[in-house]
Design an enzyme around this catalytic site. Structure first.
Site, PDB file in Angstrom:
ATOM      1  N   ASP A 121      36.238  40.536  47.112  1.00 57.75           N
ATOM      2  CA  ASP A 121      37.120  41.373  47.335  1.00 57.75           C
ATOM      3  C   ASP A 121      36.673  42.650  46.733  1.00 57.75           C
ATOM      4  O   ASP A 121      35.266  42.858  46.846  1.00 57.75           O
ATOM      5  CB  ASP A 121      38.533  41.323  46.628  1.00 57.75           C
ATOM      6  CG  ASP A 121      39.490  42.156  47.328  1.00 57.75           C
ATOM      7  OD1 ASP A 121      40.110  41.895  48.283  1.00 57.75           O
ATOM      8  OD2 ASP A 121      39.676  43.232  46.549  1.00 57.75           O
ATOM      9  N   LYS A 154      44.869  34.922  44.239  1.00 58.51           N
ATOM     10  CA  LYS A 154      43.940  35.893  44.185  1.00 58.51           C
ATOM     11  C   LYS A 154      43.515  36.213  42.455  1.00 58.51           C
ATOM     12  O   LYS A 154      44.255  35.807  41.870  1.00 58.51           O
ATOM     13  CB  LYS A 154      44.642  37.140  44.542  1.00 58.51           C
ATOM     14  CG  LYS A 154      43.938  38.540  44.780  1.00 58.51           C
ATOM     15  CD  LYS A 154      43.313  38.234  46.177  1.00 58.51           C
ATOM     16  CE  LYS A 154      42.387  39.524  46.565  1.00 58.51           C
ATOM     17  NZ  LYS A 154      42.217  39.571  47.950  1.00 58.51           N
TER      18      LYS A 154
END
Ligand code: NDP
Ligand code: 2IT
Length: 445
Positions: free
Chosen positions: A166, A126
């Protein structure tokens, strides 16, 4: 928690001070894993958990850029390459002022198990930045993305690490990031990013996939109680990519979605949200939810309080972490809630999850329920690798099959470990065992 795991937890928490969200994600997973270690003492001997909690690589970098007034701005960029046992690191980039290492690590840690559950060959990672895109012009967002990629490019690649979107990162940002990657490397490497535009290597259904997948997973949970979305009264939080597509899919299955939110307030539309108008305001105009209430009659806009004050039989939290607390959960349960499907990552606090589980509410944790987004990213990688592009129908069917499969894996794992209906346990154990087996097979790395 199992005493053997408590000692490991304490070490992990002490090694990573001040990272509350990462601690929360680790503790929640550890609470499920005691019984696995009874069956698999070899995981303890090989220190699988200690290794899993230490990212393989963490990159933190300066992102300098100039705003429209020519002033120099500095942000911080992150990429945490957490685990590559099952494939290249895979996970989104978040641009939001709240981003710091603890948020990126919680998201990366969750991503390991989520990606394992999809059954696709993808590891966990991430990244993101504390950059706030709100109020920034397209030109400013482009310059920021170009500067961000000027460092990130050396760390990513089709076989290494494949970022996507995201919060705050959608098609526009992926376009600017891809353009800069191509310019720096002189390579049209489609498989380096997912969430690309359809005409330049993207996949149909990727924009819809997370929200659609959350509803498909929740529908599978509802079926176990002999019911479905048809006729349910649904509340969704957020009004971004995941939320809008969850609204659309739930309504296509016969539900009425009566409320959704943004960080300024929420709307209540008892007639059912007009998805076309919501998309126009949020996706085309990049406007605020308040505008929705000004353009449609019979809609209330509420600035105080929380969208979880609105009664629902099904709740789909699709905004951000820890947005639904124990008090909100108790109120929802008192007023007839039967199911929760987490479109966001870790939106329910630990207290809220306990309330739902004690009340017997069907609870689908994010790492299972929202895995449709990353699964469809893996389908995009597959199409890129074969230089192919699939139809909407075919891709949506693949997504549906994957979500039904994840539901089955979670439910059958919960049964196997003597806790039928506990999707938290099923998701944590189902994801963990797959990764742990692969790590054992690959030796001490
Ligand atoms: P978007 O940026 O498209 O939308 C985010 C939405 O959540 C906006 O409505 C935003 O409101 C709201 N929001 C964000 N932060 C906060 C906050 N701190 N408080 C209140 N509201 C907030 O993001 P996505 O829809 O892509 O992501 C939503 C969630 O889903 C995140 O948890 C993400 O990690 C998760 N997720 C996303 C996937 C994807 O494919 N995109 C895949 C799997 C999970 P505002 O505009 O006012 O800031
Ligand atoms: O949280 C997530 O799963 C995402 N933001 C999507 C990640 C991806 O690589 O598609």
């Amino acid at each position: 928690m199992d005493a053997r795991l408590e000692a490991i937890r304490d070490t992990v928490l002490a090694r990573n001070p001040g990272e509350a969200e990462f601690h929360q994600a680790v503790v929640e997973v550890f609470e499920s894993l005691g019984p696995v270690h009874d069956r698999h003492p070899e995981f303890l001997e090989a220190a699988i958990l200690e290794r899993l909690c230490e990212p393989e690589r963490q990159i933190i970098f300066r992102v300098p850029w100039a705003d429209d007034q020519g002033r120099v701005q500095i942000n911080r960029g992150f990429r945490v390459e957490f685990n590559s046992a099952l494939g290249p690191y895979k996970g989104g980039l978040r641009f939001h002022p709240s981003v710091y290492l603890g948020i990126v690590k919680f998201l990366g840690f969750e991503q390991i198990f989520k990606n394992a559950l999809t059954g696709m060959p993808i590891g966990g990672g991430k990244g993101g930045s504390d950059f706030d895109p709100r109020g920034r012009s397209d030109a400013e967002v482009m310059r920021f993305c170009q500067s961000f990629m000027t460092e990130l490019y050396r760390h990513i690649g089709e076989y290494t690490d494949v970022p996507a979107g995201d919060i705050g990162v959608g098609g526009r940002e992926i376009g600017y990031l891809f353009g800069q990657y191509k310019r720096i490397t002189n390579r049209y490497e489609s498989g380096v990013l997912t969430g690309k535009g359809i005409s330049w290597g993207g996949s149909l259904v990727r924009p819809e996939a997370t929200g659609f997948g959350t509803v498909i997973f929740t529908e599978e949970m509802l079926k176990t109680r002999g019911t479905s979305f048809d006729g349910q009264r649904v509340v969704v939080s957020g009004s971004g990519n995941v939320a809008i597509n969850a609204v659309a899919k739930a309504q296509s299955l016969g539900a009425t979605v009566v409320a959704c939110s943004d960080s300024s307030g929420y709307i209540v539309d008892e007639a059912g949200i007009d998805v076309g108008l919501l998309r126009q305001i949020k996706e085309v105009e990049r406007g605020r939810l308040k505008d929705y209430s000004l353009r449609r009659s019979g809609v209330a806009y509420v600035e105080a309080g929380s969208v979880w004050d609105v009664d629902a039989t099904v709740a789909l939290p699709c905004a951000t972490q820890n947005e639904l607390d124990g008090g909100a959960a108790a109120r929802l349960v008192r007023n007839g809630l039967i199911a929760v499907g987490e479109g966001a990552n870790m939106p329910s606090t630990r207290e809220a999850v306990a309330v739902f589980q004690e009340a017997g509410v069907l609870f689908g944790p994010g790492k299972a329920a929202n895995a449709g987004g990353v699964a469809t990213s893996a389908l995009e990688m597959q199409q890129n690798a074969s230089r192919d592009s699939w139809s909407f129908e075919h891709t949506e069917q693949r997504l549906t099959d994957i979500m039904v499969g994840i539901h089955h894996r979670c439910a059958s794992t919960a049964d196997e470990y003597g806790e039928p209906g506990n999707y938290v346990l099923g998701a944590n154990i189902g994801g963990f065992v797959k990764v742990a087996d692969a790590m054992l097979a690959q030796g001490l790395i």
